[in-house]
Design a protein around this motif. Structure first.
Motif, PDB file in Angstrom:
ATOM      1  N   GLU A  17       0.829  -1.186   0.000  1.00 50.03           N
ATOM      2  CA  GLU A  17       0.000   0.000   0.000  1.00 50.03           C
ATOM      3  C   GLU A  17       0.878   1.256   0.000  1.00 50.03           C
ATOM      4  O   GLU A  17       1.709   1.453   0.878  1.00 50.03           O
ATOM      5  N   GLY A  18       0.653   2.086  -1.018  1.00 49.12           N
ATOM      6  CA  GLY A  18       1.495   3.270  -1.166  1.00 49.12           C
ATOM      7  C   GLY A  18       1.373   4.237  -0.006  1.00 49.12           C
ATOM      8  O   GLY A  18       2.372   4.853   0.420  1.00 49.12           O
ATOM      9  N   GLN A  19       0.175   4.423   0.542  1.00 45.40           N
ATOM     10  CA  GLN A  19       0.001   5.356   1.647  1.00 45.40           C
ATOM     11  C   GLN A  19       0.793   4.918   2.861  1.00 45.40           C
ATOM     12  O   GLN A  19       1.329   5.748   3.601  1.00 45.40           O
ATOM     13  N   VAL A  20       0.870   3.630   3.070  1.00 44.95           N
ATOM     14  CA  VAL A  20       1.647   3.120   4.206  1.00 44.95           C
ATOM     15  C   VAL A  20       3.119   3.412   4.001  1.00 44.95           C
ATOM     16  O   VAL A  20       3.832   3.869   4.914  1.00 44.95           O
ATOM     17  N   LEU A  49      10.854   4.546  -4.169  1.00 45.76           N
ATOM     18  CA  LEU A  49       9.512   5.113  -3.993  1.00 45.76           C
ATOM     19  C   LEU A  49       9.215   6.215  -5.002  1.00 45.76           C
ATOM     20  O   LEU A  49       8.043   6.519  -5.262  1.00 45.76           O
ATOM     21  N   TYR A  50      10.248   6.839  -5.579  1.00 48.15           N
ATOM     22  CA  TYR A  50      10.009   7.894  -6.552  1.00 48.15           C
ATOM     23  C   TYR A  50       9.215   7.387  -7.755  1.00 48.15           C
ATOM     24  O   TYR A  50       8.447   8.134  -8.367  1.00 48.15           O
ATOM     25  N   LYS A  51       9.404   6.119  -8.092  1.00 51.23           N
ATOM     26  CA  LYS A  51       8.718   5.574  -9.263  1.00 51.23           C
ATOM     27  C   LYS A  51       7.291   5.141  -8.946  1.00 51.23           C
ATOM     28  O   LYS A  51       6.509   4.892  -9.853  1.00 51.23           O
ATOM     29  N   LYS A  52       6.967   5.065  -7.656  1.00 49.80           N
ATOM     30  CA  LYS A  52       5.680   4.499  -7.275  1.00 49.80           C
ATOM     31  C   LYS A  52       4.677   5.531  -6.802  1.00 49.80           C
ATOM     32  O   LYS A  52       3.491   5.230  -6.663  1.00 49.80           O
ATOM     33  N   HIS A  53       5.131   6.759  -6.548  1.00 51.26           N
ATOM     34  CA  HIS A  53       4.221   7.749  -5.963  1.00 51.26           C
ATOM     35  C   HIS A  53       4.237   9.022  -6.806  1.00 51.26           C
ATOM     36  O   HIS A  53       5.300   9.512  -7.188  1.00 51.26           O
ATOM     37  N   PRO A  54       3.056   9.545  -7.074  1.00 53.72           N
ATOM     38  CA  PRO A  54       2.992  10.739  -7.942  1.00 53.72           C
ATOM     39  C   PRO A  54       3.445  12.015  -7.255  1.00 53.72           C
ATOM     40  O   PRO A  54       3.835  12.959  -7.924  1.00 53.72           O
ATOM     41  N   GLU A  55       3.372  12.081  -5.924  1.00 55.57           N
ATOM     42  CA  GLU A  55       3.771  13.287  -5.208  1.00 55.57           C
ATOM     43  C   GLU A  55       5.096  13.028  -4.497  1.00 55.57           C
ATOM     44  O   GLU A  55       5.144  12.360  -3.468  1.00 55.57           O
ATOM     45  N   PRO A  56       6.185  13.565  -5.018  1.00 50.87           N
ATOM     46  CA  PRO A  56       7.508  13.197  -4.489  1.00 50.87           C
ATOM     47  C   PRO A  56       7.962  14.027  -3.286  1.00 50.87           C
ATOM     48  O   PRO A  56       8.993  13.710  -2.702  1.00 50.87           O
ATOM     49  N   GLN A  59      15.102  13.351 -10.718  1.00 46.70           N
ATOM     50  CA  GLN A  59      13.991  14.095 -10.131  1.00 46.70           C
ATOM     51  C   GLN A  59      14.111  15.594 -10.398  1.00 46.70           C
ATOM     52  O   GLN A  59      13.118  16.274 -10.646  1.00 46.70           O
ATOM     53  N   ILE A  60      15.336  16.103 -10.359  1.00 48.90           N
ATOM     54  CA  ILE A  60      15.541  17.530 -10.658  1.00 48.90           C
ATOM     55  C   ILE A  60      15.115  17.834 -12.081  1.00 48.90           C
ATOM     56  O   ILE A  60      14.517  18.887 -12.363  1.00 48.90           O
ATOM     57  N   CYS A  61      15.380  16.911 -13.009  1.00 50.68           N
ATOM     58  CA  CYS A  61      15.104  17.157 -14.419  1.00 50.68           C
ATOM     59  C   CYS A  61      13.653  16.890 -14.795  1.00 50.68           C
ATOM     60  O   CYS A  61      13.227  17.252 -15.898  1.00 50.68           O
ATOM     61  N   ALA A  62      12.912  16.215 -13.922  1.00 51.23           N
ATOM     62  CA  ALA A  62      11.522  15.895 -14.247  1.00 51.23           C
ATOM     63  C   ALA A  62      10.701  17.176 -14.337  1.00 51.23           C
ATOM     64  O   ALA A  62      10.889  18.102 -13.548  1.00 51.23           O
ATOM     65  N   PRO A  63       9.791  17.261 -15.291  1.00 54.89           N
ATOM     66  CA  PRO A  63       8.962  18.478 -15.407  1.00 54.89           C
ATOM     67  C   PRO A  63       8.021  18.617 -14.219  1.00 54.89           C
ATOM     68  O   PRO A  63       7.498  17.637 -13.697  1.00 54.89           O
ATOM     69  N   ALA A  64       7.833  19.849 -13.780  1.00 51.74           N
ATOM     70  CA  ALA A  64       6.949  20.112 -12.641  1.00 51.74           C
ATOM     71  C   ALA A  64       5.499  19.907 -13.055  1.00 51.74           C
ATOM     72  O   ALA A  64       5.090  20.330 -14.131  1.00 51.74           O
ATOM     73  N   ASP A  65       4.756  19.228 -12.193  1.00 50.81           N
ATOM     74  CA  ASP A  65       3.336  18.986 -12.443  1.00 50.81           C
ATOM     75  C   ASP A  65       2.533  20.142 -11.844  1.00 50.81           C
ATOM     76  O   ASP A  65       2.528  20.335 -10.624  1.00 50.81           O
ATOM     77  N   PRO A  66       1.832  20.927 -12.667  1.00 55.35           N
ATOM     78  CA  PRO A  66       1.078  22.077 -12.111  1.00 55.35           C
ATOM     79  C   PRO A  66      -0.060  21.651 -11.199  1.00 55.35           C
ATOM     80  O   PRO A  66      -0.553  22.445 -10.407  1.00 55.35           O
ATOM     81  N   ASN A  67      -0.483  20.379 -11.309  1.00 54.23           N
ATOM     82  CA  ASN A  67      -1.578  19.909 -10.458  1.00 54.23           C
ATOM     83  C   ASN A  67      -1.101  19.497  -9.074  1.00 54.23           C
ATOM     84  O   ASN A  67      -1.922  19.195  -8.207  1.00 54.23           O
ATOM     85  N   VAL A  68       0.218  19.430  -8.874  1.00 56.82           N
ATOM     86  CA  VAL A  68       0.777  19.056  -7.567  1.00 56.82           C
ATOM     87  C   VAL A  68       1.269  20.337  -6.897  1.00 56.82           C
ATOM     88  O   VAL A  68       2.248  20.939  -7.341  1.00 56.82           O
ATOM     89  N   PRO A  69       0.596  20.782  -5.835  1.00 59.07           N
ATOM     90  CA  PRO A  69       0.958  22.083  -5.239  1.00 59.07           C
ATOM     91  C   PRO A  69       2.325  22.094  -4.576  1.00 59.07           C
ATOM     92  O   PRO A  69       2.877  23.153  -4.325  1.00 59.07           O
ATOM     93  N   THR A  70       2.893  20.919  -4.280  1.00 53.42           N
ATOM     94  CA  THR A  70       4.169  20.879  -3.559  1.00 53.42           C
ATOM     95  C   THR A  70       5.359  20.729  -4.500  1.00 53.42           C
ATOM     96  O   THR A  70       6.451  20.394  -4.048  1.00 53.42           O
ATOM     97  N   SER A  71       5.165  20.975  -5.793  1.00 55.43           N
ATOM     98  CA  SER A  71       6.277  20.782  -6.744  1.00 55.43           C
ATOM     99  C   SER A  71       7.463  21.687  -6.412  1.00 55.43           C
ATOM    100  O   SER A  71       8.623  21.257  -6.447  1.00 55.43           O
TER     101      SER A  71
END
Length: 1659
Positions: free
Chosen positions: A236-239, A273-280, A316-328
């Motif tokens: 479970e990802g949340q765990v 975990l970076y590959k498994k969760h959309p909010e890093p 992760q630094i090079c990944a494009p920022a997701d505007p839908n994720v407020p913590t980018s």
């Protein structure tokens, strides 16, 4: 008792928590908090009891009550006792753990109560919560969350508990099975760790400073291992995220060896975990915390994980920022912190890792690596210091990158490198060159989107590069020696031109700084030692060429001039440039790109260069300058204008060069190396030769002659060259360049040297290039460029010859156009080959395409002919005619500039305007050579067909030229003897009818032409040219009206023009003029045919007596014209003859028109109007028509087809025909005298006719006729009886001089209202008011004639006359004219009229006396009051319409009566109107409340009589301030202001007077609060009445009043004292409010909840 009531209030509010409206719920919570402010412990206990008693209450509403408790606790925590706190803690703990199922909103609300109260009563909370935290038993999830939140809310209190909590918690970790429970445990451990860290950070302020990190190490270590080894492997990802968020802060609390042991397993797991969760962000934050802990203990295991760790972080630094994720953004910051942490520990590993990433991979990877490198330079400067050379060398390949994202990152990195001293290293020059190249970036093609919209554009990169370069130059002191003189190398190469502005600004700053720091010439000498730096001559040439286009590149001209002044170019130039360069800069500052004259600016620069070169003693300095200019010309890829200026600069330098050999050599190189295919090159080359020829004419002509005779043209000889199209085309361009050179040389050559060399050296070679020979046969060139160059050069030669010796040393290399040479000194200069040159230009004109404008050849050929004309010998007749015909056809026949072909040519409009101007110049030149009527006839013989052309553009152009030629002829005319102007009539007949052309410009030009022709005639009659003739000057005033194509204006213009022509035309030419104008009646152009008719009539009016015998024939013609012709001008012209016939034969004309059938056709209407223009005739006709109106029955009533239906009124034909005739007749201004004579009778009869026409239909036979008329397209408006009557009445008023009455009524919409049966009386009232205001003296006979009509058998006439007379009483003029008493008696007599509307209007009229004759109110007061009371008591008034009028009228009358006049009826009226306060009709509410306010004035002197009524109505008036109708609100404000003095409270009176003004807004809540405060002070005994009245309004149909009543009670409660509070039946009040709390409107429920909260004051 108090406790029971406060509990009841609280219970009532809590019962309402089930309300679904969020705003109501929020108000309930606020009210509970307000109760809590009075007794917090009681409310907390009540809330707890309520929750316990209502065990089944749904959880959202339980959460609302718990949130209210939390607010009360937060606001009153210091006031709570231990017992109350204990009860709350027990309740909250029970609520929190009551449900085993997770209900977040409810359980979190209970938990927050515990956390809030735990800030003070921690032990009680811990005692209660620890009881639910037993060893071996999994606690409720909210217990753990409460522990965690308490740990952060009360750090110093909770940390001592954590050891025991951790001791109980650790064994439970193995018992957890559900994922949600695992997340809860992780949350608690995370908060515990953060609390411990905060405690240790502030240990010096802690109550127990002995607590250290190792005190928690065993428990944290054990928990760390369980979370990592067990829970961290969950699917479970949340765990996993919860575990990771806990491990981050825990890592600093576990034993060092434990952390070192877990790092090899921990870091790979985190990175995965970076590959498994959309909010890093949580991952990066925890990773950074773990890395900080690892580095702090000096971990050796970390180095083994470094490679994969760095790779993942960079990804992760090079990944494009997701505007839908407020913590980018936060995640990005945490990632960079990770690199900073690693850089401090492993700098030698980090840079070798980043270097390969700079050279390969995607652009995101390269840009990300550059970003990390820049961050490390700023965050870890000491670690990067030893790697300067490595960093510089690793950036070589990225400098070749073409991606904008990488470029932007590189520019930002260069800025950081500069600040840290890296650019001083060997090899850093490449970085600076890269920065300069980015300043040169051009914008991408428009309309082509970027590959990735997030990537920076070229403009973005250029902007940041420019800013960086300027900042490095000006704000980084250590960069001065690096940038100077290195940046000078980029000034000359053409590829760096776009970067010149920032380069010049940077270099100017650096040069100024160096001048301050180093001795004179030392810095420049040091700079010259650098091999690649440009020479002073190169810099001078380059910066001057750049300055020629000063506003390109963000103002590079000013920047270049400032740099030129800052550089030490030459010792002898410094003093001069210190004065002259600021003057040039000031000129630029005074202008904008649009206002700057480019030619003037270039002249200033060339003058600056010329004077600078003259001030240098050593002329050998000029030779390298010339060579450098030539080199820059060859390398230039700048704009055409810049290259042209460089050529001109070179010509200036050559002119100042003393070496003849160098001049010859340089001219030879220019001829050999010029790119003749480029127009800018040809223009520049010719300008250069022209300027040089001023000082070196012999050398210039010599080099041109040699070049012409060279082998460059030999390949064009021979038969086979015909097939070499490309080669021949190149040769044509070369010839064009040489032809221009000859023209410029001739234009600039000294006059004394030009004549001797013209034929032999210039014209010979010039014309030789105008054609070629193939096999000995002359072949004319077809190349447009060569033709244009030939025409321009011949024009330059002609102007140069015409100027002759008078030419000064001005600009000889400007544009080709110039002032016409005229008959000045050059007028006698001859040129032997003039006819040949003119013939060549004519051939050029004939060869031009007739349907399009593509080049300037047409304009240039015409202009050249103009400049050739003044030269001798003169042209022959055939040559002049051919030139005229060809020139006119080449321009006038062109299609409109907006045609499809011309639209394809962007500059077609400008080309046409220039060609037209050149054509006018040519025609004026021809006319100048033959300034006589014969000369005019010659030109107009060719222009006539164009003036009559069916094409608009051709007529417009021809008339414009005609105007110009006639004005030119007049200005230059000198008459020595009286001479006949034999062709005046033919020219007038040709031009005058065009004053009515469809094109406004043609009309204006026609008037100007006629005026000019008549002025010319006056000159030939012997008057001076400046003679002011009043008639002719009047024609000038007509032109303004010609812009508007309105018929009346054009008719007036033609009439005036015809009159002027008739008075000024010579008698002998009159007959010819009339004959030609009569022919123009059949002109195919309708406008011109109508103009001809008007002109003919004007001429006939001047000689009208001689045409009386022809009247019958003219009538027949005119009648046919009226029937067949539609143009308005022809109809008006025909009506002039109708008037003559009417005067001669009035009875016959009148009989014919009266017998015409309805509806009137157009000829009949026109003739009626014509007859009305004669006052005597109009008077006779008006008398006959009035007699018919008064005698005939206005309508007949037909019985309805169905029972119960309304009768239909049908108009009778005779009065309808008379009405239409009156309308036509009075529409003529001349009928005014007859109308004024019979104004009263006309007004009375037309007003009654109007009343009888409302709602009346046409007879059947007229309806059929109307349909036929509509089928023919004519308007049938006059056939509507009511509209016809309204229009006739309007026409009568206008004709009587009362058009202001018509406008006044029209502005109010009165005329439209008169045609609406339901609003007819309102329109009549507006008419009466306008009459009273604007024409009062005319009223007495009208009133006397209308009063008898009040008894008319026709109800419609009674309504109309009553409405008119009633409104008259509203104006003072009635009393002034002694009409008051007759009107009062007449209207009073209408009280028993059978028509309700008549009775209403009569009452309104009686009330109007207050406005019109207020001083007469008391005299007739009894009569007026009796009528008003009778009206209110009228039983035949089902809709209270009469009562409404009575109340409104009584309100107006009361202002002028005294108390004794009203005393007997005061109470009766007050009681009668009270029921209307709450009427459903807003008009009744408004009128009754206003009347109540007026009545209150009479109750002040005897309070016992009226005060009771005021007090009874007070609440109603206050509540109706919230009435949905604005007019009712205004009435309430007025009534309250009037009632204020009767309340016996000065504060209320003052407040009503200040706050209830109509123009002022009202904050109702604040106002009502103050009212209640003063009422409770002044009238405490009114409390019960006030409460009961408000309770009555709880059932009001208006939501606003229900809400206001609840708010009213709340404010009353707020201002009661204890004694008043005991008088209130609180139970009844609470019951009523409780019932109203169920109101369907949320706004009402909000006010009720607010009031319930205030009832605590009564407890």
């Amino acid at each position: 008792m108090m406790e029971s009531r406060i509990r009841r209030l609280a219970t009532t509010l809590m019962d309402a928590t089930t309300d679904k409206d969020p705003e109501v719920q929020e108000q309930i919570r606020n009210s509970l908090c307000a109760l809590g402010d009075a007794d917090p412990e009681e409310i907390l206990e009540c809330c707890g009891e309520y929750l316990r008693q209502h065990d089944k209450l749904p959880f959202p509403f339980r959460a609302l009550i718990l949130r209210s408790m939390e607010s009360v606790i937060r606001n009153h925590l210091p006031e709570l006792g231990k017992a109350a706190a204990g009860a709350v803690v027990a309740l909250a703990a029970q609520e929190m753990t009551k449900s085993k199922e997770p209900i977040q909103e409810w359980q979190e609300a209970a938990s927050d109560v515990l956390v809030e109260i735990g800030k003070r009563f921690l032990n009680k909370v811990m005692e209660e919560v620890l009881g639910k935290f037993q060893p071996g038993i999994l606690p409720h999830p909210c217990v753990l969350r409460t522990f965690g939140n308490l740990a952060l809310a009360n750090v110093f209190g909770m940390v001592p508990f954590l050891n025991s909590i951790l001791g109980t918690l650790l064994p439970m970790l193995g018992m957890v099975r559900t994922d949600s429970m695992k997340c809860t445990f992780c949350y608690a451990l995370q908060r515990f760790s953060e609390s411990i860290q905060e405690y240790l950070a502030g240990r010096d302020q802690a109550p127990d400073p002995t607590i250290r990190r190792d005190a928690f190490a065993p428990e944290m270590g054990a928990a760390f291992e369980i979370l990592l080894q067990g829970w961290g492997q969950s699917r479970e990802g949340q765990v996993r995220l919860a575990v990771l968020e806990a491990l981050g802060p825990m890592s600093s609390l576990i034993p060092e060896e434990k952390l070192e042991e877990q790092i090899p397993k921990l870091l790979p797991g985190i990175l995965s975990l970076y590959k498994k969760h959309p909010e890093p962000f949580p991952i990066s934050k925890s990773l950074c915390q773990i890395l900080e802990s690892s580095v702090a203990i000096g971990s050796r295991s970390l180095e083994a994980q470094l490679e994969s760790l760095l790779a993942t972080l960079l990804t992760q630094i090079c990944a494009p920022a997701d505007p839908n994720v407020p913590t980018s953004a936060k995640n990005h910051t945490e990632l960079l912190r990770c690199f900073s942490v690693l850089a401090c520990a492993f700098p030698e590993r980090l840079l070798p890792f980043l270097a390969p990433k700079l050279e390969s991979g995607s652009e995101r990877t390269r840009a990300g690596a550059l970003l990390v490198l820049r961050h490390l330079l700023n965050s870890a400067p000491s670690q990067m210091e030893m790697k300067k050379s490595f960093i510089i060398s690793s950036l070589r390949l990225p400098l070749q990158d073409n991606n904008n994202k990488v470029k932007r990152a590189l520019v930002q990195l260069i800025s950081a490198l500069a600040h840290h001293g890296y650019l001083e290293q060997p090899g850093a020059e490449a970085l600076l060159e890269f920065l300069v190249r980015q300043c040169c970036l051009q914008d991408g093609p428009p309309g082509i989107p970027e590959e990735n919209s997030e990537d920076p554009t070229n403009e973005n990169v250029r902007s940041i590069s420019v800013s960086t370069l300027l900042l490095l130059s000006t704000t980084v002191p250590r960069m001065g020696p690096v940038l100077w003189p290195f940046l000078l190398e980029f000034l000359i190469p053409a590829q760096f031109s776009p970067a010149l502005t920032p380069l010049c600004r940077s270099l100017t700053f650096l040069a100024g700084k160096i001048r301050e720091e180093e001795p004179e010439n030392e810095a420049w000498s040091r700079s010259e030692q650098c091999g690649n730096l440009p020479s002073p001559q190169a810099l001078t040439a380059r910066l001057l060429a750049v300055s020629s286009q000063p506003f390109l590149g963000s103002g590079r001209g000013a920047a270049a001039l400032r740099l030129l002044g800052a550089l030490r170019i030459h010792p002898h130039l410094e003093n001069r440039w210190e004065k002259e360069i600021p003057q040039l800069l000031e000129h630029l500052e005074e202008n904008t790109e649009n206002s700057l004259c480019q030619q003037e600016w270039e002249e200033k620069l060339l003058q600056f260069l010329r004077e600078s070169l003259e001030s240098i003693p050593d002329k050998s300095w000029i030779c390298p300058l010339v060579s450098e200019m030539f080199r820059q010309l060859r390398a230039s890829d700048g704009s055409r204008a810049e290259k042209n200026f460089l050529y001109r600069s070179m010509g200036t330098a050559l002119g100042s060069c003393p070496s003849k050999e160098l001049v010859r050599k340089q001219l030879q190189e220019l001829l050999e190396n010029a790119r003749y295919q480029d127009e800018a090159e040809r223009e520049g080359l010719a300008s250069c030769f022209g300027i040089c020829a001023r000082d070196h004419l012999e050398e210039t002509l010599e080099k041109l002659e040699e070049f012409v005779k060279s082998d460059v043209f030999k390949k064009s000889l021979g038969l086979f060259s015909i097939f070499k199209e490309r080669s021949e085309g190149e040769l044509e361009k070369l010839r064009s360049g040489l032809v221009l050179c000859y023209g410029r040389v001739a234009e600039a050559a000294p006059p004394e040297l030009l004549h001797s060399r013209l034929e032999s050296q210039i014209l010979k070679n010039l014309l030789q290039h105008g054609h070629t020979k193939v096999l000995g046969i002359k072949v004319e060139t077809k190349d447009t460029t060569l033709k244009l160059s030939l025409a321009r050069s011949i024009s330059m030669i002609s102007r140069a010859l015409a100027r002759g010796n008078s030419r000064n040393s001005g600009n000889y290399y400007g544009n080709d156009t110039g002032n016409y040479p005229g008959n000045g000194p050059g007028g006698s200069v001859s040129i032997a080959r003039k006819a040949e040159l003119v013939a060549l230009m004519v051939e050029f004109l004939r060869a031009e395409p007739p349907d399009a404008l593509r080049t300037r050849l047409r304009q240039q050929a015409l202009s050249t002919c103009s400049h050739l004309l003044p030269l001798e010998p003169a042209l022959g007749e055939a040559e002049r005619s051919e030139l005229l015909q060809t020139a006119l056809g080449s321009v006038l026949a062109l299609p409109p500039t907006e045609s499809p072909k011309n639209r394809e040519q962007p500059g077609a409009p400008d080309l046409f305007e220039d060609a037209l101007g050149s054509l006018q110049e040519l025609l004026q030149g021809l006319l100048r050579r033959r300034l006589s009527p014969h000369g005019l006839q010659e030109i107009f013989a060719h222009l006539g067909s164009w003036i009559k052309s069916p094409r608009e553009q051709e007529r417009e152009r021809a008339l414009g030229i005609s105007k110009s030629l006639l004005e030119f002829f007049l200005e230059n005319l000198h008459v020595s003897s009286i001479t006949p102007f034999y062709n005046l009539s033919s020219l007038l007949a040709l031009l005058a009818p065009r004053c009515s052309d469809g094109i406004p410009k043609i009309r204006a030009d026609s008037v100007d032409c006629v005026r000019s022709l008549l002025r010319i005639q006056l000159c030939y009659e012997g008057f001076s040219r400046d003679h002011q003739d009043e008639l002719l000057e009047g024609l000038e005033l007509l032109k303004e009206g010609l812009e508007n194509p309105d018929f009346s204006i054009l008719f007036h213009t033609c009439t005036r023009m015809g009159s002027v022509i008739g008075k000024r035309i010579p008698p002998e030419q009159l007959l010819q003029l009339l004959l030609e104008l009569f022919q123009a009646w059949d002109d195919p152009d309708g406008n011109c045919s109508r103009a001809a008719s008007v002109l003919c009539n004007s001429l006939l009016r001047e000689r009208g007596g001689i045409l009386q015998e022809k009247v019958p024939d003219l009538l027949a013609v005119i009648r046919s014209k009226l029937e067949l012709q539609e143009p308005e001008q022809l109809r008006r012209a025909a009506q002039q003859s109708v008037l003559i016939l009417g005067l001669q034969h009035p009875k016959a004309v009148l009989g014919t028109l009266l017998g015409s059938a309805l509806p009137f056709d157009s000829p009949s209407s026109a003739m009626w109007r014509a007859l009305g223009t004669e006052p005597a005739l109009s008077s006779q006709i008006l008398e006959l028509l009035l007699e018919r109106l008064s005698r005939e029955v206005p309508f007949t009533e037909s019985k309805p087809f169905l029972l119960g239906g309304a009768a239909t009124r049908v108009a009778t034909a005779p009065p309808l025909a008379a009405t239409c005739a009156l309308d036509e007749l009075m529409s003529v201004p001349e009928a005014a005298a007859a109308v004024l004579e019979r104004f009263p009778a006309l007004f009375q009869r037309l007003l009654l006719r109007l009343g009888c026409s409302v709602g009346v239909q046409l007879p059947k036979f007229l309806r059929n006729s109307c349909r036929e008329t509509r089928g023919q397209g004519a308007a049938a408006k006059a056939l509507r009886p009511c509209s016809c009557a309204v229009e006739t009445l309007q026409a009568m008023l206008v004709r009587a001089g009362n058009d202001d009455v018509v406008r006044d009524v029209g502005n109010s919409g009165g005329w439209e209202l008169m045609e609406i049966p339901e609003r007819h009386h309102d329109g009549i009232a507006l008419l009466a008011g306008a009459m009273a205001r604007l024409c009062g003296p005319r009223l007495p006979p009208i009133v006397r004639s209308l009063i008898p009509e009040l008894g008319s058998v026709f109800e419609c006439q009674r309504v109309t006359s009553t409405a008119f007379l009633a409104e008259l009483l509203n104006h003072k003029v009635v009393n002034d004219l002694l009409l008051l008493e007759p009107l009062l008696d007449a209207l009073t007599a209408l009280e028993k009229d059978s028509c309700l509307l008549v009775r209403v209007l009569a009452l309104r009229g009686l009330g109007n006396v207050a406005s019109g004759s207020p001083e007469q109110i008391r005299r007739h007061g009894a009569q007026l009051l009796a009528s008003m009371v009778h009206g209110m008591d009228d039983q035949d008034d089902p809709n209270n319409r009469l009562a409404l009028e009575a109340m409104s009228s009584l309100s107006k009358i009361l202002d002028h009566l005294e108390q004794r006049d009203v005393h007997s009826t005061l109470l009766r009226v007050a009681i009668r109107i009270r029921p209307f306060f709450d009427s459903e009709h807003p008009e009744l509410r408004h009128s009754s409340i206003v009347l109540f306010g007026n009545l209150s004035r009479f109750g002040r002197s005897d309070s016992e009589v009226f005060s009771e009524q005021v007090l009874n109505g007070l609440v109603t008036l206050l509540l109706h301030l919230q009435d949905p109708q604005p007019d009712v609100v205004k009435a309430c404000k007025f009534a309250l202001r009037m009632c204020g003095p009767s309340l016996g409270c000065e504060e209320l009176r003052e407040m009503f007077g200040n706050h209830l003004r109509e123009e002022r807004g009202l904050h109702y809540g604040e106002f009502l609060n103050d009212v209640c405060k003063f009422l409770m002070r002044a009238h405490p005994a009114l409390l019960s009445r006030l409460l009961s009245t408000n309770l009555f309004y709880f059932k009001s149909p208006w939501r606003e009043l229900r809400a206001a009543a609840a708010m009213f009670i709340g404010f009353l409660v707020l201002h009661m004292d204890e004694e008043q509070g005991q008088q209130v039946d609180l139970d009844e009040l609470i019951s009523a409010l409780k019932l109203l709390l169920k109101d369907p409107v949320p706004a009402v429920r909000i006010k009720v909840a607010e009031t319930l909260g205030r009832l605590v004051r009564l407890l």
